[in-house]
Design an enzyme around this catalytic site. Structure first.
Site, PDB file in Angstrom:
ATOM      1  N   HIS A 158       0.848  -1.197   0.000  1.00  0.00           N
ATOM      2  CA  HIS A 158       0.000   0.000   0.000  1.00  0.00           C
ATOM      3  C   HIS A 158       0.875   1.235   0.000  1.00  0.00           C
ATOM      4  O   HIS A 158       1.381   1.668   1.045  1.00  0.00           O
ATOM      5  CB  HIS A 158      -0.944   0.025   1.202  1.00  0.00           C
ATOM      6  CG  HIS A 158      -1.995   1.082   1.094  1.00  0.00           C
ATOM      7  ND1 HIS A 158      -3.304   0.811   0.796  1.00  0.00           N
ATOM      8  CD2 HIS A 158      -1.915   2.444   1.212  1.00  0.00           C
ATOM      9  CE1 HIS A 158      -4.003   1.938   0.751  1.00  0.00           C
ATOM     10  NE2 HIS A 158      -3.171   2.949   1.002  1.00  0.00           N
ATOM     11  N   TYR A 198      -7.677  17.466  -0.335  1.00  0.00           N
ATOM     12  CA  TYR A 198      -6.515  18.106   0.273  1.00  0.00           C
ATOM     13  C   TYR A 198      -5.527  18.437  -0.832  1.00  0.00           C
ATOM     14  O   TYR A 198      -5.622  17.917  -1.952  1.00  0.00           O
ATOM     15  CB  TYR A 198      -5.864  17.212   1.341  1.00  0.00           C
ATOM     16  CG  TYR A 198      -5.424  15.849   0.841  1.00  0.00           C
ATOM     17  CD1 TYR A 198      -4.137  15.655   0.340  1.00  0.00           C
ATOM     18  CD2 TYR A 198      -6.275  14.757   0.877  1.00  0.00           C
ATOM     19  CE1 TYR A 198      -3.725  14.403  -0.121  1.00  0.00           C
ATOM     20  CE2 TYR A 198      -5.877  13.511   0.427  1.00  0.00           C
ATOM     21  CZ  TYR A 198      -4.603  13.340  -0.069  1.00  0.00           C
ATOM     22  OH  TYR A 198      -4.192  12.116  -0.535  1.00  0.00           O
ATOM     23  N   ARG A 214     -14.529  12.137   4.970  1.00  0.00           N
ATOM     24  CA  ARG A 214     -13.814  13.362   4.607  1.00  0.00           C
ATOM     25  C   ARG A 214     -13.283  13.298   3.178  1.00  0.00           C
ATOM     26  O   ARG A 214     -12.859  14.313   2.622  1.00  0.00           O
ATOM     27  CB  ARG A 214     -12.654  13.605   5.571  1.00  0.00           C
ATOM     28  CG  ARG A 214     -11.567  12.556   5.518  1.00  0.00           C
ATOM     29  CD  ARG A 214     -10.367  12.906   6.358  1.00  0.00           C
ATOM     30  NE  ARG A 214      -9.365  11.868   6.301  1.00  0.00           N
ATOM     31  CZ  ARG A 214      -8.531  11.680   5.287  1.00  0.00           C
ATOM     32  NH1 ARG A 214      -8.579  12.483   4.236  1.00  0.00           N
ATOM     33  NH2 ARG A 214      -7.653  10.693   5.309  1.00  0.00           N
ATOM     34  N   ASP A 249       2.024   3.047   3.261  1.00  0.00           N
ATOM     35  CA  ASP A 249       1.102   4.156   3.001  1.00  0.00           C
ATOM     36  C   ASP A 249       1.852   5.422   2.599  1.00  0.00           C
ATOM     37  O   ASP A 249       1.310   6.531   2.675  1.00  0.00           O
ATOM     38  CB  ASP A 249       0.178   4.430   4.199  1.00  0.00           C
ATOM     39  CG  ASP A 249      -1.004   5.335   3.837  1.00  0.00           C
ATOM     40  OD1 ASP A 249      -1.420   5.324   2.660  1.00  0.00           O
ATOM     41  OD2 ASP A 249      -1.501   6.051   4.726  1.00  0.00           O
TER      42      ASP A 249
END
Length: 299
Positions: free
Chosen positions: A33, A51, A132, A255
Site C-alpha cells: 500500500h 486536500y 472526509r 502508506d
C-alpha cells in the site's frame, strides 16, 4: 458526494530523511500500500481533491524502497488523482515486473478500459467510503463493477471509517469476489481491542474473501514519535490480533507518502514495527512475501 472543488489543507512532504530500518526485510518483500503523487506538471491533480498534495513521484518512492529493502510494491490510486490513473500506470511501467496497481474508475468505464488497466498491471479497484474523502460511493455501481472485474481475477480494496465497518457488513457479505480493507480498518488504539469496530473487523476476517492491510500504524496510534520507545507501538496489539485471525490474508504497506496524517512518520521506524507484529519468521514471510504474491502476482 461532497464537492471538494476548493482544495483543503496541504499535505506535507514525506519524511525528509527516513532512517534505514534495523529489521531486515526478507527477499521479495512487498509494500502492498503506497501511492505516487504527480508530479503535477505531468499528471495534474483532480479539481475535486479533498486536500492539496505535495508531489511525491515514482523516483522518490523507488529510492525509499531501496533504503528499506522493499523489492515489490502495490501502487494504490490516490484520491487526489481521482479517476485519472496515469501517474500510477506510468510508475508501474517503470518497474513492470515488480509493481502492481489498484485503480479508481468511474462506473461508466468500458470493458476495453478495464482490459487496458489489466495490461498496465492493475489487479484491483479501490473505493473510498471515508467521509472526509467524499463519503460512500453508489453501492449499485460498486456491485456492478465487482461483477465485471471478478472475471479478470481482480479484487476490491475498500477504505472505511472504523464506525462504518459494522454498517456495511451486509454489503460485504454479498460481494462476489475477495476484498481488502485498508489500514486495519482505521481503528484507534485509544479505544482498545474490545471496541466495536475492531470486533467487527475480526468477525469479517472469518470470511475467506476478507483480507486486511496492516498499514497505517501511525493512524491507529495515539503515540507521537517523540514518545519513549518505538513510535506507534500501541498499534502493535491490533496487528497481532489480525495476524492471529488469518495469517494467510494479511498484507503490509507503508502508506507512503502518508496523506492526511497528524505527524509524518519515518518509514524506517514503521518497518521496525514488523518484528513486533510477529516473532515467527514464517508468519512474517507470509505477510511480506507470500500473501501479496498470491493476490497480486498469481501468474
Amino acid at each position: 458526494m461532497t464537492d471538494h472543488s476548493t482544495p483543503g489543507p496541504r499535505n506535507p512532504p514525506p519524511h525528509p530523511n527516513p532512517g534505514r530500518p534495523t529489521f531486515r526485510l526478507p527477499p521479495g518483500a512487498c509494500d502492498a500500500h503506497c501511492h505516487v503523487f504527480g508530479p503535477a506538471a505531468r499528471f495534474p491533480y483532480s479539481p475535486q481533491r479533498s486536500y492539496e498534495p505535495t508531489d511525491a513521484p515514482a523516483a522518490q518512492l523507488r529510492a525509499l524502497h531501496a533504503l528499506l529493502g522493499v523489492e515489490r510494491a502495490v501502487l494504490v490510486q490516490a484520491s487526489v488523482h481521482g479517476h485519472d490513473n496515469r501517474a500510477m500506470l506510468d510508475a508501474i511501467a517503470q518497474s513492470p515486473g515488480n509493481y502492481r496497481g489498484v485503480a479508481m474508475v468511474p462506473a461508466s468505464i468500458s470493458d476495453a478500459g478495464l482490459q487496458a488497466l489489466h495490461g498496465g498491471g492493475v489487479r484491483a479497484l479501490r473505493f473510498n467510503f471515508v467521509r472526509r474523502l467524499g463519503g460512500a460511493p453508489d453501492l449499485d455501481a460498486v456491485r456492478s463493477l465487482a461483477q465485471r472485474v471478478h472475471a479478470l481475477g481482480w479484487h476490491l480494496v475498500l477504505h472505511f471509517d472504523p464506525q462504518d465497518l459494522p454498517v456495511y457488513r451486509p454489503f460485504l457479505d454479498a460481494l462476489p469476489l475477495p476484498y481488502v480493507i485498508d489500514h486495519m480498518g482505521r481503528v484507534l488504539a485509544q479505544n482498545g481491542l474490545q471496541q466495536a469496530p475492531f470486533e467487527a473487523l475480526l468477525a469479517l476476517m472469518r470470511d475467506p474473501r476478507c483480507w486486511v492491510k496492516l498499514s497505517g500504524a501511525e493512524r491507529t496510534s495515539q503515540l507521537l514519535s517523540r514518545a519513549a520507545g518505538l513510535p506507534f507501538a500501541d498499534a502493535v496489539p491490533f496487528a497481532r490480533r489480525l495476524i492471529e485471525a488469518a495469517p494467510e490474508r494479511v498484507l503490509w504497506g507503508t502508506d507512503w507518502p502518508h496523506p492526511s496524517v497528524r505527524e509524518m512518520p519515518d518509514d524506517g521506524k514503521l518497518v521496525d514495527l514488523l518484528p513486533l507484529f510477529s516473532d515467527d519468521a514464517a508468519v512474517l514471510q507470509q505477510l511480506l512475501v507470500d500473501n501479496p504474491g498470491r493476490l497480486y502476482w498469481p501468474d
